[in-house]
Enzyme design. Structure first.
Site, PDB file in Angstrom:
ATOM      1  N   CYS A 195      -0.172 -11.505  53.885  1.00 51.56           N
ATOM      2  CA  CYS A 195      -0.501 -10.311  53.352  1.00 51.56           C
ATOM      3  C   CYS A 195      -1.979  -9.759  53.311  1.00 51.56           C
ATOM      4  O   CYS A 195      -2.722 -10.667  54.003  1.00 51.56           O
ATOM      5  CB  CYS A 195       0.370  -9.887  52.297  1.00 51.56           C
ATOM      6  SG  CYS A 195      -0.288 -10.783  50.760  1.00 51.56           S
ATOM      7  N   ASN A 205      -3.253 -11.886  49.598  1.00 52.01           N
ATOM      8  CA  ASN A 205      -2.700 -13.265  49.542  1.00 52.01           C
ATOM      9  C   ASN A 205      -2.701 -13.557  47.904  1.00 52.01           C
ATOM     10  O   ASN A 205      -2.541 -14.796  47.746  1.00 52.01           O
ATOM     11  CB  ASN A 205      -3.401 -14.422  50.353  1.00 52.01           C
ATOM     12  CG  ASN A 205      -2.903 -15.791  50.476  1.00 52.01           C
ATOM     13  OD1 ASN A 205      -3.531 -16.863  50.406  1.00 52.01           O
ATOM     14  ND2 ASN A 205      -1.716 -15.773  50.308  1.00 52.01           N
ATOM     15  N   CYS A 265      -0.298 -11.378  45.937  1.00 50.65           N
ATOM     16  CA  CYS A 265       1.142 -10.735  45.565  1.00 50.65           C
ATOM     17  C   CYS A 265       2.369 -11.169  46.499  1.00 50.65           C
ATOM     18  O   CYS A 265       3.004 -11.979  46.285  1.00 50.65           O
ATOM     19  CB  CYS A 265       1.029  -9.244  45.382  1.00 50.65           C
ATOM     20  SG  CYS A 265      -0.312  -8.898  44.262  1.00 50.65           S
ATOM     21  N   ARG A 266       2.256 -10.433  47.626  1.00 56.24           N
ATOM     22  CA  ARG A 266       3.453 -10.471  48.492  1.00 56.24           C
ATOM     23  C   ARG A 266       3.644 -11.773  49.209  1.00 56.24           C
ATOM     24  O   ARG A 266       4.642 -12.646  49.221  1.00 56.24           O
ATOM     25  CB  ARG A 266       3.781  -9.500  49.479  1.00 56.24           C
ATOM     26  CG  ARG A 266       3.893  -8.180  48.844  1.00 56.24           C
ATOM     27  CD  ARG A 266       3.735  -7.054  49.837  1.00 56.24           C
ATOM     28  NE  ARG A 266       2.138  -6.947  49.983  1.00 56.24           N
ATOM     29  CZ  ARG A 266       1.689  -6.263  51.216  1.00 56.24           C
ATOM     30  NH1 ARG A 266       2.582  -5.422  51.566  1.00 56.24           N
ATOM     31  NH2 ARG A 266       0.399  -5.997  51.280  1.00 56.24           N
ATOM     32  N   SER A 267       2.431 -12.494  49.847  1.00 56.98           N
ATOM     33  CA  SER A 267       2.749 -13.562  50.614  1.00 56.98           C
ATOM     34  C   SER A 267       2.852 -14.839  49.778  1.00 56.98           C
ATOM     35  O   SER A 267       3.415 -15.668  50.377  1.00 56.98           O
ATOM     36  CB  SER A 267       1.635 -13.863  51.796  1.00 56.98           C
ATOM     37  OG  SER A 267       0.366 -13.892  51.119  1.00 56.98           O
ATOM     38  N   ASP A 319       3.543  -2.718  48.837  1.00 55.33           N
ATOM     39  CA  ASP A 319       2.486  -3.673  48.260  1.00 55.33           C
ATOM     40  C   ASP A 319       2.408  -3.647  46.812  1.00 55.33           C
ATOM     41  O   ASP A 319       2.102  -2.411  46.273  1.00 55.33           O
ATOM     42  CB  ASP A 319       1.154  -3.427  48.806  1.00 55.33           C
ATOM     43  CG  ASP A 319       0.070  -4.344  48.340  1.00 55.33           C
ATOM     44  OD1 ASP A 319       0.250  -5.164  47.238  1.00 55.33           O
ATOM     45  OD2 ASP A 319      -0.863  -4.452  49.042  1.00 55.33           O
TER      46      ASP A 319
END
Ligand code: 4NP
Length: 152
Positions: free
Chosen positions: A7, A10, A12-14, A122
């Site tokens: 993401c 690196n 939050c989402r990934s 995001d």
């Protein structure tokens, strides 16, 4: 199968997707076959731990969160992973800018495996980590089903 979740930051989402996929692989008895890691397209948060919102939502869903430190995707990662999985179209664009090309067709978005391919919003901007978690879980469940059936 070596999977790299990617993401923008690196944090939050990934890392959320990394820990959810690892959790599902352990539940499915596939921990030995699925190796998962995560990286950023940007340098914004290099060296940082996962965002508090990501850690909270993982804890709320009883998914173990490790001590990942943000790192940036490199061109060399292409040879180290089988799947390079972005969260949104901007990630795909940035991943391709870093890698240059994708001759082996390794680059996907996480929800490409779901019934409804789309971007994962995001939470750095939306503040809504629960919606992101639901989307990440949907993508990881679809991906693990494909891996189990040898379709990914
Ligand atoms: P992520 O969210 O890409 O899901 O980790 C972000 C984290 C940090 C920033 C942007 C997005 N940032 O601008 O620092």
């Amino acid at each position: 199968m070596r999977v790299l979740m990617v993401c923008l930051g690196n944090i939050c989402r990934s890392p959320m997707a990394e820990y959810v996929l690892r959790h599902l692989a352990e539940q499915e008895g596939m921990a030995g076959e699925v190796r998962v890691d995560s990286a950023a397209t940007s340098r914004y948060q290099i060296g940082e731990t996962p965002h508090m919102g990501t850690r909270r939502v993982l804890a709320a869903h009883k998914v173990r969160c490790g001590n990942h430190r943000a790192r940036q995707l490199t061109k060399g990662d292409y040879g180290r992973y089988d799947l390079i999985v972005g969260m949104d179209e901007e990630n795909r664009y940035d991943i391709m800018r870093i890698l240059g090309s994708d001759p082996l067709g390794k680059v996907y978005l996480l929800l490409d495996w779901s019934e409804h391919p789309r971007d994962i919003a995001d939470p750095w901007y939306t503040g809504d980590f629960e919606t992101t978690y639901a989307d990440v879980l949907e993508g990881c469940e679809a991906l693990i089903a494909c891996l189990r059936e040898g379709r990914a």
